[in-house]
Design a protein around this motif. Structure first.
Motif, PDB file in Angstrom:
ATOM      1  N   MET A   1       0.879  -1.199  -0.147  1.00  0.00           N
ATOM      2  CA  MET A   1      -0.023  -0.129  -0.097  1.00  0.00           C
ATOM      3  C   MET A   1       1.220   1.154   0.155  1.00  0.00           C
ATOM      4  SD  MET A   1      -2.994  -1.195   3.133  1.00  0.00           S
ATOM      5  CE  MET A   1      -3.905  -1.700   2.755  1.00  0.00           C
ATOM      6  N   ILE A   2       1.824   1.125   0.568  1.00  0.00           N
ATOM      7  CA  ILE A   2       2.869   2.469   0.757  1.00  0.00           C
ATOM      8  C   ILE A   2       3.343   2.397  -0.521  1.00  0.00           C
ATOM      9  CG2 ILE A   2       5.083   3.374   1.667  1.00  0.00           C
ATOM     10  CD1 ILE A   2       4.385   1.881   4.480  1.00  0.00           C
ATOM     11  N   MET A   3       4.585   1.600  -1.091  1.00  0.00           N
ATOM     12  CA  MET A   3       4.359   1.514  -2.554  1.00  0.00           C
ATOM     13  C   MET A   3       4.132   2.072  -3.316  1.00  0.00           C
ATOM     14  SD  MET A   3       7.045  -1.824  -2.311  1.00  0.00           S
ATOM     15  CE  MET A   3       8.044  -1.428  -3.427  1.00  0.00           C
ATOM     16  N   ASP A   4       2.182   1.449  -3.172  1.00  0.00           N
ATOM     17  CA  ASP A   4       1.505   1.839  -4.816  1.00  0.00           C
ATOM     18  C   ASP A   4       0.586   3.225  -4.702  1.00  0.00           C
ATOM     19  OD1 ASP A   4       1.835  -0.032  -5.559  1.00  0.00           O
ATOM     20  OD2 ASP A   4       0.690  -1.751  -5.201  1.00  0.00           O
ATOM     21  N   GLU A   5       0.937   4.131  -2.818  1.00  0.00           N
ATOM     22  CA  GLU A   5       0.078   5.293  -2.180  1.00  0.00           C
ATOM     23  C   GLU A   5      -0.818   5.021  -2.631  1.00  0.00           C
ATOM     24  OE1 GLU A   5       1.605   8.852  -4.196  1.00  0.00           O
ATOM     25  OE2 GLU A   5       3.868   8.110  -4.059  1.00  0.00           O
ATOM     26  N   LYS A   6      -1.356   3.822  -1.465  1.00  0.00           N
ATOM     27  CA  LYS A   6      -2.952   3.579  -1.794  1.00  0.00           C
ATOM     28  C   LYS A   6      -3.664   4.279  -0.093  1.00  0.00           C
ATOM     29  CE  LYS A   6      -3.284  -0.894  -4.177  1.00  0.00           C
ATOM     30  NZ  LYS A   6      -3.770  -1.914  -4.335  1.00  0.00           N
ATOM     31  N   PHE A   7      -3.472   5.592  -0.730  1.00  0.00           N
ATOM     32  CA  PHE A   7      -4.019   6.785   0.708  1.00  0.00           C
ATOM     33  C   PHE A   7      -5.268   6.384   1.163  1.00  0.00           C
ATOM     34  CE2 PHE A   7      -2.174   9.452  -2.101  1.00  0.00           C
ATOM     35  CZ  PHE A   7      -1.003   9.449  -1.426  1.00  0.00           C
ATOM     36  N   GLU A   8      -6.566   5.720   0.594  1.00  0.00           N
ATOM     37  CA  GLU A   8      -7.827   5.045   1.126  1.00  0.00           C
ATOM     38  C   GLU A   8      -6.833   3.985   2.474  1.00  0.00           C
ATOM     39  OE1 GLU A   8     -12.012   4.417  -0.461  1.00  0.00           O
ATOM     40  OE2 GLU A   8     -11.062   5.903  -1.759  1.00  0.00           O
ATOM     41  N   ASP A   9      -7.216   3.703   1.348  1.00  0.00           N
ATOM     42  CA  ASP A   9      -6.140   1.834   2.077  1.00  0.00           C
ATOM     43  C   ASP A   9      -5.923   2.246   3.858  1.00  0.00           C
ATOM     44  OD1 ASP A   9      -8.001   0.086   0.274  1.00  0.00           O
ATOM     45  OD2 ASP A   9      -6.479  -0.440  -0.808  1.00  0.00           O
ATOM     46  N   LEU A  10      -5.057   3.500   3.215  1.00  0.00           N
ATOM     47  CA  LEU A  10      -4.135   2.706   4.416  1.00  0.00           C
ATOM     48  C   LEU A  10      -4.809   3.095   5.654  1.00  0.00           C
ATOM     49  CD1 LEU A  10      -0.523   4.176   2.252  1.00  0.00           C
ATOM     50  CD2 LEU A  10      -0.867   2.725   4.066  1.00  0.00           C
ATOM     51  N   GLY A  11      -5.591   4.485   5.241  1.00  0.00           N
ATOM     52  CA  GLY A  11      -6.431   6.072   6.412  1.00  0.00           C
ATOM     53  C   GLY A  11      -7.028   4.641   7.277  1.00  0.00           C
ATOM     54  N   ARG A  12      -7.885   4.030   6.069  1.00  0.00           N
ATOM     55  CA  ARG A  12      -8.368   2.187   6.433  1.00  0.00           C
ATOM     56  C   ARG A  12      -7.710   1.935   7.624  1.00  0.00           C
ATOM     57  NH1 ARG A  12     -10.657   0.713   2.429  1.00  0.00           N
ATOM     58  NH2 ARG A  12     -12.622   3.003   2.175  1.00  0.00           N
ATOM     59  N   MET A  13      -6.829   0.559   7.109  1.00  0.00           N
ATOM     60  CA  MET A  13      -5.986   0.334   7.833  1.00  0.00           C
ATOM     61  C   MET A  13      -5.567   0.624   9.102  1.00  0.00           C
ATOM     62  SD  MET A  13      -2.000  -1.084   7.474  1.00  0.00           S
ATOM     63  CE  MET A  13      -2.852  -2.690   5.866  1.00  0.00           C
ATOM     64  N   TYR A  14      -5.246   1.614   8.896  1.00  0.00           N
ATOM     65  CA  TYR A  14      -4.805   3.472  10.397  1.00  0.00           C
ATOM     66  C   TYR A  14      -6.092   3.109  11.583  1.00  0.00           C
ATOM     67  CZ  TYR A  14      -3.215   7.695  13.223  1.00  0.00           C
ATOM     68  OH  TYR A  14      -3.377   7.737  14.506  1.00  0.00           O
ATOM     69  N   ASN A  15      -7.038   3.029  10.766  1.00  0.00           N
ATOM     70  CA  ASN A  15      -8.283   3.711  11.729  1.00  0.00           C
ATOM     71  C   ASN A  15      -8.460   2.411  12.320  1.00  0.00           C
ATOM     72  OD1 ASN A  15      -8.660   6.568  11.664  1.00  0.00           O
ATOM     73  ND2 ASN A  15      -9.543   6.227   9.273  1.00  0.00           N
ATOM     74  N   LEU A  16      -8.833   1.248  11.823  1.00  0.00           N
ATOM     75  CA  LEU A  16      -9.093   0.304  12.111  1.00  0.00           C
ATOM     76  C   LEU A  16      -8.246  -0.265  13.357  1.00  0.00           C
ATOM     77  CD1 LEU A  16     -10.799  -1.447   9.325  1.00  0.00           C
ATOM     78  CD2 LEU A  16     -12.430  -1.150  11.285  1.00  0.00           C
ATOM     79  N   LEU A  17      -6.938  -0.423  12.763  1.00  0.00           N
ATOM     80  CA  LEU A  17      -5.889  -0.323  13.736  1.00  0.00           C
ATOM     81  C   LEU A  17      -5.879  -0.009  15.079  1.00  0.00           C
ATOM     82  CD1 LEU A  17      -5.265  -2.991  11.480  1.00  0.00           C
ATOM     83  CD2 LEU A  17      -2.841  -3.064  12.155  1.00  0.00           C
ATOM     84  N   LEU A  18      -6.142   1.441  15.100  1.00  0.00           N
ATOM     85  CA  LEU A  18      -6.355   2.026  16.554  1.00  0.00           C
ATOM     86  C   LEU A  18      -7.416   1.718  17.452  1.00  0.00           C
ATOM     87  CD1 LEU A  18      -5.700   5.022  17.360  1.00  0.00           C
ATOM     88  CD2 LEU A  18      -8.040   5.926  15.977  1.00  0.00           C
TER      89      LEU A  18
END
Length: 732
Positions: free
Chosen positions: A278-295
């Motif tokens: 996700m970081i390499m492909d700059e998938k901001f939406e997926d990264l944001g979702r991962m952050y909010n769920l794992l938070l």
């Protein structure tokens, strides 16, 4: 009167005994019992509530409250048993409908009964500590309906089945479901929890455990997170529609545990779709979702941070140790800045600008930038490139932004003094060759460095600008004083540099042409005449010149270095010169001489000399001729010196040596400062304190610190303790 004693008046009870009909209680209770039956049978419209209230009032007044209360309990119980049978008989979907209808009617009946028995509720019940009428009605409903053996399990199963249907996409009657769950809540928190909430949470855990396992086997990370987020939102919505608000935290905790916490390691590390991907492909939406769920789960963000840090360090290490990338310092630094921009954007947009992630990013950059010992030099070369060519390509605000980014990389450097050395050399070349694109940008960077590292770091850099300004004033004075005397001489422009402020240059001897030497001597005489106690040394390796040249019959101007000028002027008196003859006549150092001849004879389009034999490199047996066939469309031809952008290995060693020498007095000064305040200190603590004091400029080597301590002991600034050899004392 006021002093007279006040008399207390007392009204006594009625003396003669009131005779009550022995069957009064039975008759009155019969009237009230019939009324309760009528209320439950929906025939309340024909009742006189005033008369009924008075009857209940009189019963309590005549001490028949106990009979009234126990009669109420038995009458309501018998009605509720009949209601239970009608609910039990309801089939399929009608079960909840029947339960809800009867619950609504029971509440209405209860309200009327409470109104009739209001006097009992207010007087008899508090004095005998019995349950108030409304609460009694709820308790009897709970015991006779909800806890009925045939209703309790059926109700629980029906509600859970409705939730399951809704989870699988069916539409249910939410209004009815809400009424039933509200009934359970009205009967008390324990009734709602025991009869619905606990089994609901257990069933939900099983459901999400199975579903998450199916998802994780068949989905990539991004899709799985979308499904988990959807399920979480569905449960929150379900609570808002028909469950107790306090259930929200409990059911979301179940979803978080089963769908997120149980699989978070696998999700984050998932190949081709996990965090790194996700970081390499700059998938901001997926990264944001991962952050909010794992938070939401314990240690969730720690896992993201660790994997991100590991990825940044790994890719950063590859970048700074890749030999191909190191060939182009400017591009190398640009890649670092681009990488930082990308990661900053991810942390800002996807990770809510989380400070922990910012700190992890900073520590990762500090780690890998310092793996390359040439990073300080490369960053200085990048600045040099931008400040030489910057404003031609970028606007002034863009240059300011680039400088801010450079300062960010500069903060990561452990060897800031090495950067200072290179930056000073590059700034000197820019100033002396007049190639700086903006004085404002130059000064802006110095202000930034001053803010970051203090006055000491930039004092010499500011001194360089001062020298340039003073030199302009000196030249005006020279031409005003010597105008007529030097009218026929070549035009001279001299920059007088203060030795301490500018990078130390090994003064290379070079024989200037006689035409130039005369005017140089006149300037020297003028300068020493106006300034006392000064000494001038010509730095010919740093100068430039503009020569007039004739090729055939065509006039041209050549922009050259002082060394190149000395070489070209020799061809005024000779058509052919060997390498040895040029070296002997000019006394230019061999390495510089070869570079100058290379740029004059081997660069296509600027070859004002011809070389024999023709080759790219200069050999000591080469011969050179003036190229009178040289042609160009330009009137002024600028001939640069062929120079490596990066330092050669010997130059690198020399710079490193100078840096090490400059560090010695700084380490000693730090040791003396520490010992002066502490008086007695052991070796390890001195090393720690010195490192702490100097880390803003460089990280001192413990071996070097030990040597500096030895040197200070020799010079009697410190002494070793007589008993403990690891302890040092300060000598005043």
């Amino acid at each position: 009167m006021s002093g007279a004693k006040k008399r207390n008046f007392q009204i006594e009870a009625f003396k003669h005994r009131v005779v009550v009909d022995p069957k009064y209680a039975e008759k009155t209770w019969k009237i009230l019992e019939d009324a309760i039956h009528e209320i439950y049978n929906h025939n309340a419209s024909g009742l006189s509530f005033e008369e009924l209230y008075r009857n209940a009032y009189n019963m309590v007044l005549h001490k028949f409250g106990e009979k009234l209360y126990s009669g109420l309990v038995s009458t309501m119980t018998s009605h509720l048993k009949k209601i239970a049978k009608s609910i039990e008989a309801a089939q399929g979907a009608m079960f909840l409908e029947e339960l809800n209808r009867n619950w609504t009617e029971h509440n209405k009946a209860l309200q009327m009964i409470r109104d009739i028995l209001m006097y009992m509720d207010r007087t008899f019940i508090p004095s005998t500590h019995k349950t108030p009428v409304h609460e009694l009605g709820l308790n009897l409903w709970r015991d006779n309906i909800i806890h009925s053996s045939k209703i309790q399990t059926r109700l629980q199963d029906t509600l859970l089945e409705l939730v399951q249907c809704e989870r699988t996409g069916d539409v249910i009657n939410r209004g009815l479901t809400r009424n039933i769950t509200k009934m359970l809540m009205d009967l008390g928190p324990s009734v709602y929890q025991e009869n619905f909430e606990k089994p609901f949470l257990d069933v939900s855990a099983d459901f999400y455990r199975v579903e998450s396992q199916q998802f994780i086997e068949h989905c990539d990370c991004g899709d799985y997170l979308k499904k988990a987020e959807k399920r979480l939102n569905e449960e929150i919505e379900r609570v808002s529609h028909y469950l107790d608000a306090r259930s929200e935290a409990k059911i979301t905790s179940v979803v978080e545990k089963e769908m997120i916490e149980s699989h978070m390691h696998r999700l984050v590390h998932m190949e081709n779709s996990g965090l790194v991907s996700m970081i390499m492909d700059e998938k901001f939406e997926d990264l944001g979702r991962m952050y909010n769920l794992l938070l939401r789960v314990p240690n969730g963000l720690t896992i993201i941070k660790e994997v991100m840090t590991s990825h940044i360090r790994e890719t950063g290490k590859d970048l700074v140790t890749d030999p191909e990338r190191l060939k182009d310092p400017v591009n190398f630094v640009q890649e670092l800045l681009d990488k930082k921009d990308r990661l900053d954007k991810i942390i800002n947009l996807a990770f809510n600008n989380d400070k922990n992630f910012q700190n992890a990013l900073n520590s990762s950059f500090e780690y890998f930038i310092n793996l390359n010992p040439r990073s300080p030099e490369f960053i200085s070369l990048f600045v040099d490139d931008k400040l030489r060519n910057g404003l031609k390509k970028d606007k002034e605000e863009d240059i300011e932004t680039v400088l801010d980014k450079v300062m960010m990389l500069f903060r990561y450097l452990q060897e800031k003094d090495v950067f200072e050395k290179y930056y000073k050399q590059h700034l000197a070349k820019r100033l002396l060759s007049g190639k700086t694109s903006s004085d404002d940008a130059e000064r802006s960077l110095i202000v930034k460095l001053k803010t970051e590292c203090g006055y000491q770091f930039t004092s010499k850099l500011e001194g360089m600008f001062t020298d340039m300004k003073t030199s302009q004033d000196t030249m005006h004075g020279f031409y005003d004083a010597m105008g007529a005397e030097i009218a026929d001489c070549p035009t001279l422009s001299v920059q007088v540099l203060t030795t301490g402020s500018w990078p130390t240059q090994s003064s290379s001897t070079c024989n200037l042409p006689p035409e130039i030497l005369g005017v140089c001597d006149k300037f020297k005489t003028y300068y020493l005449g106006t300034h006392t106690g000064r000494r001038l040394t010509w730095q010919t390796n740093m100068g430039t010149a503009v020569l007039g040249a004739t090729f055939g019959n065509v006039q041209k101007e050549l922009g050259v270095s002082t060394y190149q000028m000395c070489i070209l002027m020799l061809f005024n008196h000779s058509d052919r010169l060997s390498y040895k003859e040029i070296e002997q006549a000019t006394e230019i150092p061999p390495s510089d001489l070869k570079r100058c001849l290379q740029s004059l004879a081997c660069v296509k389009g600027k070859n004002v000399l011809r070389k024999d034999p023709m080759s790219k490199d200069i050999a000591e047996d080469d011969a050179f001729y003036f190229n009178d066939k040289f042609t160009t469309k330009l009137y002024r031809v600028k001939i640069g010196t062929v120079v490596a952008q990066k330092e050669s290995e010997p130059e690198k060693q020399e710079t490193r040596q100078r840096v090490e020498e400059d560090r010695k007095p700084q380490i000693e000064a730090a040791i003396v400062r520490i010992m002066k305040s502490r008086r007695v200190l052991d070796h390890n603590n001195i090393v720690t304190e010195v490192t702490k004091q100097l880390q803003s400029r460089f990280l001192p080597n413990p071996v070097v610190i030990k040597k500096r301590i030895e040197s200070l002991i020799e010079r009697e600034f410190l002494e070793r303790d007589k008993t403990d050899r690891k302890l040092y004392r300060y000598l005043a």
